[in-house]
Design a protein around this motif. Structure first.
Motif, short mmCIF file in Angstrom:
data_model
loop_
_atom_site.label_atom_id
_atom_site.label_comp_id
_atom_site.label_asym_id
_atom_site.label_seq_id
_atom_site.Cartn_x
_atom_site.Cartn_y
_atom_site.Cartn_z
N LEU A 1 0.53 -1.05 0.10
CA LEU A 1 0.11 0.02 -0.39
C LEU A 1 0.69 1.18 -0.10
N GLY A 2 0.84 1.82 -0.80
CA GLY A 2 1.14 3.45 -0.80
C GLY A 2 0.14 4.48 -1.14
N TYR A 3 0.86 5.88 -0.93
CA TYR A 3 -0.12 6.53 -1.94
C TYR A 3 0.29 8.00 -2.72
N MET A 4 -0.07 8.41 -3.59
CA MET A 4 -0.30 9.31 -4.72
C MET A 4 -0.58 10.33 -4.99
N ASN A 5 0.02 11.12 -5.44
CA ASN A 5 -0.56 12.34 -5.30
C ASN A 5 -1.20 12.72 -7.21
N ALA A 6 -1.18 13.63 -7.79
CA ALA A 6 -1.60 13.78 -9.43
C ALA A 6 -0.36 13.79 -9.94
N ASP A 7 0.95 13.93 -9.27
CA ASP A 7 1.66 14.00 -10.08
C ASP A 7 2.69 12.99 -10.49
N ALA A 8 2.62 11.40 -9.13
CA ALA A 8 2.74 10.22 -8.92
C ALA A 8 2.10 9.80 -9.44
N LEU A 9 0.60 10.22 -9.74
CA LEU A 9 -0.28 9.32 -10.41
C LEU A 9 0.32 9.89 -12.21
N ALA A 10 0.93 10.26 -12.60
CA ALA A 10 0.73 10.75 -13.70
C ALA A 10 2.27 10.52 -14.19
N GLU A 11 2.87 10.29 -13.84
CA GLU A 11 4.40 9.63 -14.18
C GLU A 11 4.68 8.48 -13.82
N THR A 12 3.34 7.50 -12.80
CA THR A 12 3.38 6.28 -12.93
C THR A 12 2.78 5.62 -14.37
N GLN A 13 2.10 6.32 -14.63
CA GLN A 13 0.85 6.08 -16.01
C GLN A 13 2.39 6.59 -17.22
N ARG A 14 2.94 7.51 -17.07
CA ARG A 14 4.12 7.96 -17.98
C ARG A 14 5.79 6.99 -18.19
N SER A 15 5.67 6.55 -16.82
CA SER A 15 7.20 5.64 -16.95
C SER A 15 6.81 3.72 -17.01
N GLY A 16 5.31 3.53 -16.93
CA GLY A 16 5.06 2.25 -16.47
C GLY A 16 5.54 1.34 -15.40
N HIS A 17 6.28 2.44 -14.73
CA HIS A 17 6.26 2.08 -13.07
C HIS A 17 6.02 2.52 -12.28
N VAL A 18 5.36 2.00 -11.03
CA VAL A 18 4.16 2.22 -10.10
C VAL A 18 4.91 3.33 -9.45
N THR A 19 5.06 4.98 -8.43
CA THR A 19 5.49 5.74 -8.41
C THR A 19 4.40 6.66 -7.38
N PHE A 20 4.90 6.34 -6.26
CA PHE A 20 4.05 6.83 -5.56
C PHE A 20 4.57 8.01 -4.64
N TRP A 21 4.02 8.72 -3.73
CA TRP A 21 4.62 10.35 -3.18
C TRP A 21 5.12 9.89 -1.61
N SER A 22 6.78 10.13 -1.20
CA SER A 22 6.75 9.53 -0.48
C SER A 22 6.43 10.31 1.25
N ARG A 23 6.06 9.99 2.02
CA ARG A 23 5.77 10.32 3.11
C ARG A 23 6.57 10.98 3.98
N SER A 24 7.97 10.22 4.10
CA SER A 24 8.64 10.39 4.89
C SER A 24 9.64 11.60 3.86
N LYS A 25 9.95 10.90 2.94
CA LYS A 25 11.02 12.39 2.14
C LYS A 25 10.60 13.25 0.69
N GLN A 26 9.02 13.54 1.11
CA GLN A 26 8.29 14.12 0.46
C GLN A 26 9.00 15.04 -0.95
N ARG A 27 8.85 13.53 -1.45
CA ARG A 27 8.95 13.76 -3.01
C ARG A 27 8.55 12.06 -3.57
N LEU A 28 8.89 12.75 -4.98
CA LEU A 28 8.16 11.42 -5.73
C LEU A 28 9.50 10.18 -5.39
N TRP A 29 8.15 8.84 -5.27
CA TRP A 29 9.56 7.98 -5.04
C TRP A 29 8.88 6.54 -6.11
N THR A 30 9.71 6.45 -6.75
CA THR A 30 9.04 5.12 -7.80
C THR A 30 9.85 3.38 -7.08
#
Length: 207
Positions: A35-64
């Motif tokens: 289970l992870g969490y996505m913001n709109a940018d993470a969802l867009a990056e997941t669709q663009r790259s084909g690799h599941v990408t989340f918003w890391s709440r601990s790192k405060q950045r996109l995390w593939t």
């Protein structure tokens, strides 16, 4: 891959302050991987790259997932739940999903009971492609379709005999042998267990 572009406008981002929970499921076995969490940018990056990408709440950045280990989650589909506030992603894991080395972040014992058949299908396909020396499956493939079909026939007879003349343990053992050789036979013809299951599914839907 499911396209949710038309659903983006109805996603309820405000409910989670811009984040939606995203459940990741193995696309073949049905195992819940993480289970992870996505913001709109993470969802867009997941669709663009084909690799599941989340918003890391601990790192405060996109995390593939797998950006360090290489154990990425290759996206197969995305679905939105009925309240438009949770995402379900089906993915193919390249290696263990959890940093602890388990296939799922919930442990190794959460795969559905029949999920191993999907893993067996993939394993047999890999044996067919790699043909490792010393493998029984390799010997079957090198023997050709006729030899594999003969084995399926033998195992079918042995399964039937076990059903009427032996105990449950023997029947289950013969049935397992039959299933394995059937998977190999299908693969030798360029087919898969999923293809056969698809026929059953279509027959059921037509009833």
């Amino acid at each position: 891959m499911s396209d949710i572009q038309t659903d983006l406008a109805r996603l309820d981002w405000p409910k989670g302050d811009g984040l939606l929970p995203a459940v990741v499921q193995h696309w073949l076995t049905g195992e819940v991987l993480m289970l992870g969490y996505m913001n709109a940018d993470a969802l867009a990056e997941t669709q663009r790259s084909g690799h599941v990408t989340f918003w890391s709440r601990s790192k405060q950045r996109l995390w593939t997932k797998g950006e360090s280990s290489g154990h990425v989650l290759a996206l197969k589909s995305i679905r939105v739940d009925c309240d438009a506030d949770t995402l379900l992603l089906q993915a193919e894991p390249h290696g263990p999903t959890c940093h602890n080395g388990t296939s799922s972040c919930f442990g190794d014992d959460v795969r559905p009971p029949l999920g191993f058949l999907a893993e067996l299908d993939v394993l047999v396909a890999r044996r067919d492609a790699d043909r490792p020396q010393g493998s029984y499956t390799t010997r079957l493939f090198e023997g050709g379709v006729r030899r594999i079909a003969q084995k399926v026939g033998e195992e079918g007879v042995e399964t039937a005999l076990a059903a009427v003349a032996q105990g449950e343990k023997e029947l289950l053992g013969e049935a397992a042998d039959l299933l394995f050789h059937l998977v190999v036979l299908l693969r030798a013809r360029g087919l898969s267990l999923a293809d056969a299951a698809g026929v059953l599914e279509r027959r059921h839907a037509a009833r």
